[in-house]
Each structure stands twice: as structure tokens, then as C-alpha cells.
Design a protein around this motif. Structure first.
Motif, PDB file in Angstrom:
ATOM      1  N   VAL A  96     -11.595  -0.713   9.554  1.00 14.15           N
ATOM      2  CA  VAL A  96     -12.069  -1.330   8.308  1.00 14.15           C
ATOM      3  C   VAL A  96     -12.693  -0.289   7.390  1.00 14.15           C
ATOM      4  O   VAL A  96     -12.545  -0.367   6.159  1.00 14.15           O
ATOM      5  CB  VAL A  96     -13.083  -2.453   8.626  1.00 14.15           C
ATOM      6  N   SER A  97     -13.342   0.714   7.977  1.00  9.81           N
ATOM      7  CA  SER A  97     -13.988   1.740   7.148  1.00  9.81           C
ATOM      8  C   SER A  97     -12.958   2.506   6.314  1.00  9.81           C
ATOM      9  O   SER A  97     -13.235   2.889   5.168  1.00  9.81           O
ATOM     10  CB  SER A  97     -14.782   2.717   8.015  1.00  9.81           C
ATOM     11  N   LEU A  98     -11.770   2.737   6.870  1.00 13.85           N
ATOM     12  CA  LEU A  98     -10.722   3.432   6.117  1.00 13.85           C
ATOM     13  C   LEU A  98     -10.203   2.535   4.981  1.00 13.85           C
ATOM     14  O   LEU A  98      -9.900   3.039   3.884  1.00 13.85           O
ATOM     15  CB  LEU A  98      -9.569   3.831   7.044  1.00 13.85           C
ATOM     16  N   ILE A  99     -10.133   1.237   5.228  1.00 13.53           N
ATOM     17  CA  ILE A  99      -9.716   0.315   4.170  1.00 13.53           C
ATOM     18  C   ILE A  99     -10.704   0.383   3.004  1.00 13.53           C
ATOM     19  O   ILE A  99     -10.309   0.477   1.826  1.00 13.53           O
ATOM     20  CB  ILE A  99      -9.612  -1.131   4.707  1.00 13.53           C
ATOM     21  N   GLU A 100     -11.999   0.383   3.339  1.00 15.31           N
ATOM     22  CA  GLU A 100     -13.035   0.484   2.297  1.00 15.31           C
ATOM     23  C   GLU A 100     -12.913   1.809   1.556  1.00 15.31           C
ATOM     24  O   GLU A 100     -13.080   1.867   0.324  1.00 15.31           O
ATOM     25  CB  GLU A 100     -14.430   0.358   2.932  1.00 15.31           C
ATOM     26  N   GLU A 101     -12.618   2.861   2.283  1.00 13.09           N
ATOM     27  CA  GLU A 101     -12.453   4.190   1.682  1.00 13.09           C
ATOM     28  C   GLU A 101     -11.289   4.203   0.693  1.00 13.09           C
ATOM     29  O   GLU A 101     -11.371   4.793  -0.387  1.00 13.09           O
ATOM     30  CB  GLU A 101     -12.213   5.224   2.789  1.00 13.09           C
ATOM     31  N   MET A 102     -10.195   3.535   1.055  1.00 13.09           N
ATOM     32  CA  MET A 102      -9.025   3.492   0.183  1.00 13.09           C
ATOM     33  C   MET A 102      -9.300   2.653  -1.081  1.00 13.09           C
ATOM     34  O   MET A 102      -8.755   2.921  -2.144  1.00 13.09           O
ATOM     35  CB  MET A 102      -7.816   2.924   0.930  1.00 13.09           C
ATOM     36  N   PHE A 103     -10.176   1.625  -0.942  1.00  9.06           N
ATOM     37  CA  PHE A 103     -10.576   0.842  -2.113  1.00  9.06           C
ATOM     38  C   PHE A 103     -11.258   1.732  -3.155  1.00  9.06           C
ATOM     39  O   PHE A 103     -11.135   1.507  -4.359  1.00  9.06           O
ATOM     40  CB  PHE A 103     -11.547  -0.275  -1.703  1.00  9.06           C
ATOM     41  N   GLN A 104     -11.976   2.754  -2.657  1.00  6.86           N
ATOM     42  CA  GLN A 104     -12.725   3.651  -3.541  1.00  6.86           C
ATOM     43  C   GLN A 104     -11.904   4.856  -3.988  1.00  6.86           C
ATOM     44  O   GLN A 104     -12.363   5.649  -4.801  1.00  6.86           O
ATOM     45  CB  GLN A 104     -13.995   4.150  -2.822  1.00  6.86           C
TER      46      GLN A 104
ATOM     47  N   LEU B 196      -5.295  -6.644   4.066  1.00  8.17           N
ATOM     48  CA  LEU B 196      -5.620  -5.953   5.320  1.00  8.17           C
ATOM     49  C   LEU B 196      -7.079  -6.151   5.702  1.00  8.17           C
ATOM     50  O   LEU B 196      -7.405  -6.301   6.888  1.00  8.17           O
ATOM     51  CB  LEU B 196      -5.316  -4.455   5.211  1.00  8.17           C
ATOM     52  N   LYS B 197      -7.959  -6.157   4.726  1.00 10.50           N
ATOM     53  CA  LYS B 197      -9.387  -6.385   5.009  1.00 10.50           C
ATOM     54  C   LYS B 197      -9.586  -7.779   5.607  1.00 10.50           C
ATOM     55  O   LYS B 197     -10.335  -7.953   6.589  1.00 10.50           O
ATOM     56  CB  LYS B 197     -10.196  -6.240   3.719  1.00 10.50           C
TER      57      LYS B 197
ATOM     58  N   ILE C 251       0.847  -1.202   0.000  1.00  7.30           N
ATOM     59  CA  ILE C 251       0.000   0.000   0.000  1.00  7.30           C
ATOM     60  C   ILE C 251       0.878   1.247   0.000  1.00  7.30           C
ATOM     61  O   ILE C 251       0.629   2.218  -0.725  1.00  7.30           O
ATOM     62  CB  ILE C 251      -0.943   0.000   1.223  1.00  7.30           C
ATOM     63  N   LEU C 252       1.932   1.206   0.816  1.00 10.23           N
ATOM     64  CA  LEU C 252       2.848   2.336   0.929  1.00 10.23           C
ATOM     65  C   LEU C 252       3.532   2.625  -0.408  1.00 10.23           C
ATOM     66  O   LEU C 252       3.563   3.773  -0.877  1.00 10.23           O
ATOM     67  CB  LEU C 252       3.887   2.035   2.009  1.00 10.23           C
ATOM     68  N   ASP C 253       4.070   1.569  -1.033  1.00  8.71           N
ATOM     69  CA  ASP C 253       4.735   1.758  -2.328  1.00  8.71           C
ATOM     70  C   ASP C 253       3.741   2.199  -3.402  1.00  8.71           C
ATOM     71  O   ASP C 253       4.066   3.051  -4.245  1.00  8.71           O
ATOM     72  CB  ASP C 253       5.424   0.460  -2.765  1.00  8.71           C
ATOM     73  N   GLY C 254       2.545   1.627  -3.372  1.00 13.66           N
ATOM     74  CA  GLY C 254       1.508   2.032  -4.324  1.00 13.66           C
ATOM     75  C   GLY C 254       1.119   3.487  -4.135  1.00 13.66           C
ATOM     76  O   GLY C 254       0.930   4.226  -5.119  1.00 13.66           O
TER      77      GLY C 254
ATOM     78  N   ALA D 149      -1.182  -1.796  -4.441  1.00 13.88           N
ATOM     79  CA  ALA D 149      -1.957  -1.236  -3.330  1.00 13.88           C
ATOM     80  C   ALA D 149      -3.248  -2.017  -3.110  1.00 13.88           C
ATOM     81  O   ALA D 149      -3.646  -2.278  -1.958  1.00 13.88           O
ATOM     82  CB  ALA D 149      -2.270   0.235  -3.598  1.00 13.88           C
ATOM     83  N   LEU D 150      -3.891  -2.429  -4.191  1.00 12.59           N
ATOM     84  CA  LEU D 150      -5.139  -3.197  -4.077  1.00 12.59           C
ATOM     85  C   LEU D 150      -4.890  -4.548  -3.407  1.00 12.59           C
ATOM     86  O   LEU D 150      -5.708  -5.012  -2.610  1.00 12.59           O
ATOM     87  CB  LEU D 150      -5.770  -3.396  -5.458  1.00 12.59           C
ATOM     88  N   GLU D 151      -3.770  -5.194  -3.752  1.00 15.03           N
ATOM     89  CA  GLU D 151      -3.429  -6.463  -3.098  1.00 15.03           C
ATOM     90  C   GLU D 151      -3.251  -6.262  -1.596  1.00 15.03           C
ATOM     91  O   GLU D 151      -3.731  -7.060  -0.784  1.00 15.03           O
ATOM     92  CB  GLU D 151      -2.139  -7.027  -3.702  1.00 15.03           C
TER      93      GLU D 151
END
Length: 505
Positions: free
Chosen positions: A278-286, A303-304, A217-220, A296-298
Motif C-alpha cells: 500500500v505504501s508504494l501505491i501512496e507513493e505513486m499517487f504523489q 488498487l488501494k 497504471i501500465l498504460d499511464g 493511472a489515477l483510476e
């Protein structure tokens, strides 16, 4: 010239003849040379003694001695930590304090400059180990081990400017737990976080939070923000300072010192100041930028899943997805985490600012760096910051004025009379033989009051007293140090009575 006796004149002539040349001339320069050599030898012999008065007795910078009181605290911490590791099925491993230098180089990124190199002693270039993770990866590759759950407690060395008040040293102890092997995603990672929670809760350090991120995620994030790949490591090391300095200071370092464009730094700032669950993870997906990056998606997907398992373990509320967490070590490839203590303002004033107290992550490529064929063994692990935890608990004990027992002696063997050393020695031998921790004074005829005072000072709970009357009656007096109550016990029943009392206390 003063007059000499015949014996003295002959001695002088003999000495003088040593310096005669074949021509019969005396070599005065040679006489002076021999005199000078003798003076230099004498000076060299005296010099160490002369310098001794100026010699400062101290431990090397960044190291320390640990007193018996400190060791009691330390052993309790280590016992608790190791007990948790064993509860989760880990085997103990040990590796040498030093490794071949080539084994350690290029494994730690910018921190490689902190490795202690040793002077060549036998044709091998060696370095003191920097951590316990790289030696573990070398062990797996060297022994072709594909699956292992291990723990390791040992000293490591780092050539940095130590901040003693924060529990940072050049020589310090690490406690590591690692799971090596190919398993389904995030199950071992979740167990590592569970272990961290169990240890930090068990040590009663107060409220804590474990920050979690993923290197993918960091590198992405850096890629979609416009950071050149050549600057990933440099920018990560700046982001890693966000727990110590403000975002404005980190931004200034990125732009002024590392040549990052201001607009790129601002885009990074939008991400690294985010944290949640988890809500922040969902936010980052969007997120329009991040969702375009495969890496980053992987990471977000793993993380989810990780949070799903953490919820089942009952520790999800202790975990925070934090995009500012970077973890400077180069070998991390996936999930990374770091535990910090949460303090009220009042607690912060009283306690030490020690930073993180535990950390770890996934390093799937490290073993392959040692394998001649590059075969990888996925790994994930954690390290407990024993020195920092020790600094916190030590200060708490000092503040509370709590007295620390430095021995585990259970029984003291005493006598009120003279000439009873042999009887005391026979009695203490019986106690030792029964596995009872016992002591006596190393004196032929100690005073009873001195012996009892020693027990009170050392916190020894029980005293057995033998004298003429006891020996005649075939009994031993058993005394409680706290209540001062005494009872006569038949000698053959003494061990059983002591064991009974100790089990009840």
C-alpha cells in the motif's frame, strides 16, 4: 522356346491374342505398360509394410501420455482446485475444443500467431481454442448472459516451441474461474486473489507471492514516460520479460529492437523496478508524472481499495504491487495478477524453474467484442497453471521415492482352493452392489500366495477369503493385508464389517 502341352499352348495363344491390333500386329508397348502397372500396384501394396520398420512410435512434439501414476497426482490436484471453485459458488461450463477462427483472431495480440488453425472440413474456418477465456466471453455474448460465476477445466492448444522441462506444452490443461457481471469495484477481484491463495496454500507448494498491477497504471506509465501509443503493445511485451531476463537486457530490446529513445527507456526503468504494498501505491499517487495521468489515477484508486479488501481476507502479505507486471494478452483492461513460487537457493537447485503458477485479471471489453451491439459485460478471472504445478509435485514424489497407488480397490476376493470361481463371482457381485471397490484375479484356480502378493503390490488393504470350510460354516475370512490378521465373519455381516473398517482407516 520351351515346349508346352496343348493346354498351355492354348492359354498362351489366348493371352497373346488380347494384344493383337486390327492389323494383326502385336502392341509390345501395351504389353510393357500392363506389366509396369502391375508392378506399380504391387509396389504400392508392399510399400507401407516396407516402411513400417522405419516408423517411429512417438507422441507429437509438445504433447505427452500420462501414466496411471501421473494421473493419480493430476486428479488430486484437479480435485483440490475444483473443490475450491465450488466452495466459492461457481458453476461448471464447457465449450468446444475448436472455435470459428474469426472468434479467436485479434484477441491475443502478438500471441495470435500461436493459434492452431484447422483444415477446412465443411465450409467453416476453425481453430483450436488458445485459452478458456475467449470461449467464455463468446458464450456470454451468444446467450445474452449478464451475470455468471463459472469454472472450466479443459485442454487448450498453442503452436509454440515447448519447453518440456518447465511444464510447458503445446497441448495442456487449464483450470479457470471467472466472475461476470456488473458489481461494486474490486470485490470480485479480491475474491479471485483469495481463491488463488487458497489453492496454492492447499497444494502445499511452498511459499509464494502474487504480483499485482493494473493495465491502466501500465498504460499511464508508458504515456507519461513518452512512449508513442502505437508502441504500447510492443513495449509491454518487453516489460513482460522482466521475470526471465534482466532490466539491462529488456532496455536493450526496447532501444535496439523496438526503436525506443534511450531516455524514454530509462524513465520506464525507474518505474518497473518498483514493487511493494500500500505504501508504494501512496507513493505513486504523489509521483509528479504519474499523478497527471487520469487512467493511472483510476488504476491506483482501485488498487488501494483492492488492498483494503485483501487485508480483510487476511492475504495482503501474499500480494505485491509490482509495476513490472505486464501480462501480454491484449484483452486485459484493469487489474492483472500473477503468482510465483518463492524458493530458497537450495530449493532452486533441486526444483524446476516453472515461472508463474497462476495468473489472471480483469477484462471488461472482451464480451462486447462478440456482441453485435457492443454491449459489455465486465469480467474478472484467474487461471491455475496445472501443468506447471503437476511438474513440481511429480518431481517431489520422484525425489522422495514415494509409492503411488494407481487404483482405489478396497477389497480383494480370494480363495485357497480350486473350483471356487463361481463362489468368488457371487461374493464380489455382493460387494460391488454395496458400493465397495473390489477385485479378483481372472483365473479359475489362482494360487493363494499369488493373490496375496497382488494385494501387497497394489496396496489393497483388505482380503476376503472363501473356501470349502468357510462355505460349509457360512462365514467369510476377512484378512488385513498389512497386519496379516484374519477373522471369521458371518456372511450376512460381511458388508457391514468391511464398511466399518474402511470408515475407520
Amino acid at each position: 522356346m520351351p515346349s508346352f502341352g496343348l493346354r498351355h499352348r492354348r492359354a498362351w495363344a489366348s493371352l497373346f491374342s488380347r494384344f493383337l491390333r486390327p492389323s494383326g500386329l502385336v502392341c509390345i508397348r501395351e504389353v510393357h505398360f500392363h506389366s509396369q502397372v502391375s508392378e506399380e500396384v504391387l509396389t504400392s501394396q508392399l510399400k507401407p509394410h516396407q516402411e513400417k520398420s522405419n516408423f517411429i512410435i512417438k507422441t507429437p512434439k509438445g504433447t505427452r501420455d500420462l501414466s496411471p501414476q501421473q494421473m493419480v497426482i493430476r486428479e488430486k490436484i484437479l480435485d483440490m482446485v475444483v473443490g475450491c471453485f465450488k466452495r466459492h459458488g461457481a458453476k461448471r461450463l464447457d465449450t468446444p475444443a475448436f472455435e470459428l477462427k474469426e472468434m479467436l483472431t485479434e484477441k491475443y495480440g502478438e500471441d495470435s500467431g500461436l493459434i492452431y488453425d484447422l483444415k477446412d472440413q465443411g465450409g467453416e474456418l476453425l481453430s483450436l481454442r488458445y485459452d478458456l477465456t475467449v470461449p467464455f466471453a463468446r458464450y456470454l455474448a451468444m446467450n445474452k448472459v449478464k451475470r455468471m460465476k463459472r469454472y472450466h477445466v479443459g485442454k487448450v492448444w498453442r503452436r509454440e516451441s515447448p519447453t518440456i522441462v518447465q511444464g510447458r506444452y503445446r497441448e495442456f490443461c487449464q483450470c479457470d474461474f471467472d466472475i461476470a457481471g456488473q458489481f461494486d469495484p474490486m470485490i470480485p477481484d479480491a475474491e479471485c486473489l483469495k481463491i488463488m491463495c487458497e489453492i496454492l496454500s492447499g497444494l502445499q507448494l511452498g511459499d509464494f507471492l502474487i504480483k499485482v498491477n493494473d493495465r491502466r497504471i501500465l498504460d499511464g506509465m508508458l504515456a507519461v514516460c513518452g512512449v508513442p501509443e502505437s508502441k504500447f503493445h510492443a513495449i509491454c511485451s518487453s516489460i513482460d520479460k522482466l521475470d526471465k531476463i534482466s532490466w539491462n537486457d529488456v532496455r536493450h530490446e526496447m532501444v535496439a529492437k523496438k526503436g525506443l529513445a534511450p531516455e524514454v527507456a530509462d524513465r520506464i526503468g525507474d518505474y518497473v523496478q518498483c514493487h511493494g504494498g500500500v505504501s508504494l501505491i501512496e507513493e505513486m499517487f504523489q509521483d509528479s508524472r504519474l499523478s497527471q495521468n487520469k487512467q493511472a489515477l483510476e488504476g491506483l484508486g482501485d488498487l488501494k481499495l483492492l488492498f483494503e479488501y485483501l487485508t480483510l481476507f487476511g492475504i495482503a502479505e501474499k500480494i505485491s504491487f509490482d509495476l513490472s507486471l505486464a501480462r501480454g494478452l491484449d484483452y486485459y483492461t484493469g487489474v492483472i495478477y500473477e503468482a510465483v513460487l518463492l524458493q530458497t537457493p537450495a530449493q532452486a537447485e533441486e526444483s524446476l524453474n516453472v515461472g508463474s503458477v497462476a495468473a489472471g485479471g480483469r477484462y471488461d471489453g472482451l464480451v462486447g467484442m462478440f456482441d453485435p451491439k457492443g454491449h459489455k459485460v465486465p469480467c474478472v478471472g484467474l487461471s491455475i497453471g496445472v501443468e506447471r504445478i503437476f511438474a513440481i509435485l511429480e518431481q517431489r514424489i520422484k525425489t522422495s521415492g514415494q509409492k503411488i497407488r494407481t487404483t482405489e480397490t478396497q477389497v480383494f476376493v480370494a480363495t485357497p482352493q480350486k473350483n471356487f470361481l463361481h463362489e468368488r463371482l457371487k461374493l464380489i457381485s455382493e460387494l460391488w452392489g454395496a458400493g465397495i471397490k473390489a477385485e479378483l484375479l481372472y483365473k479359475n484356480n489362482p494360487k493363494l500366495l499369488t493373490q496375496l502378493h497382488y494385494c501387497e503390490h497394489m496396496g489393497i488393504p483388505l482380503v476376503v477369503i472363501i473356501g470349502e470350510q468357510e462355505l460349509k460354516d457360512g462365514v467369510i475370512k476377512l484378512r488385513s493385508v498389512v497386519s496379516r490378521e484374519e477373522v471369521a465373519i458371518k456372511r450376512e455381516n460381511l458388508v457391514a464389517e468391511i464398511q466399518k473398517r474402511l470408515s475407520e482407516s
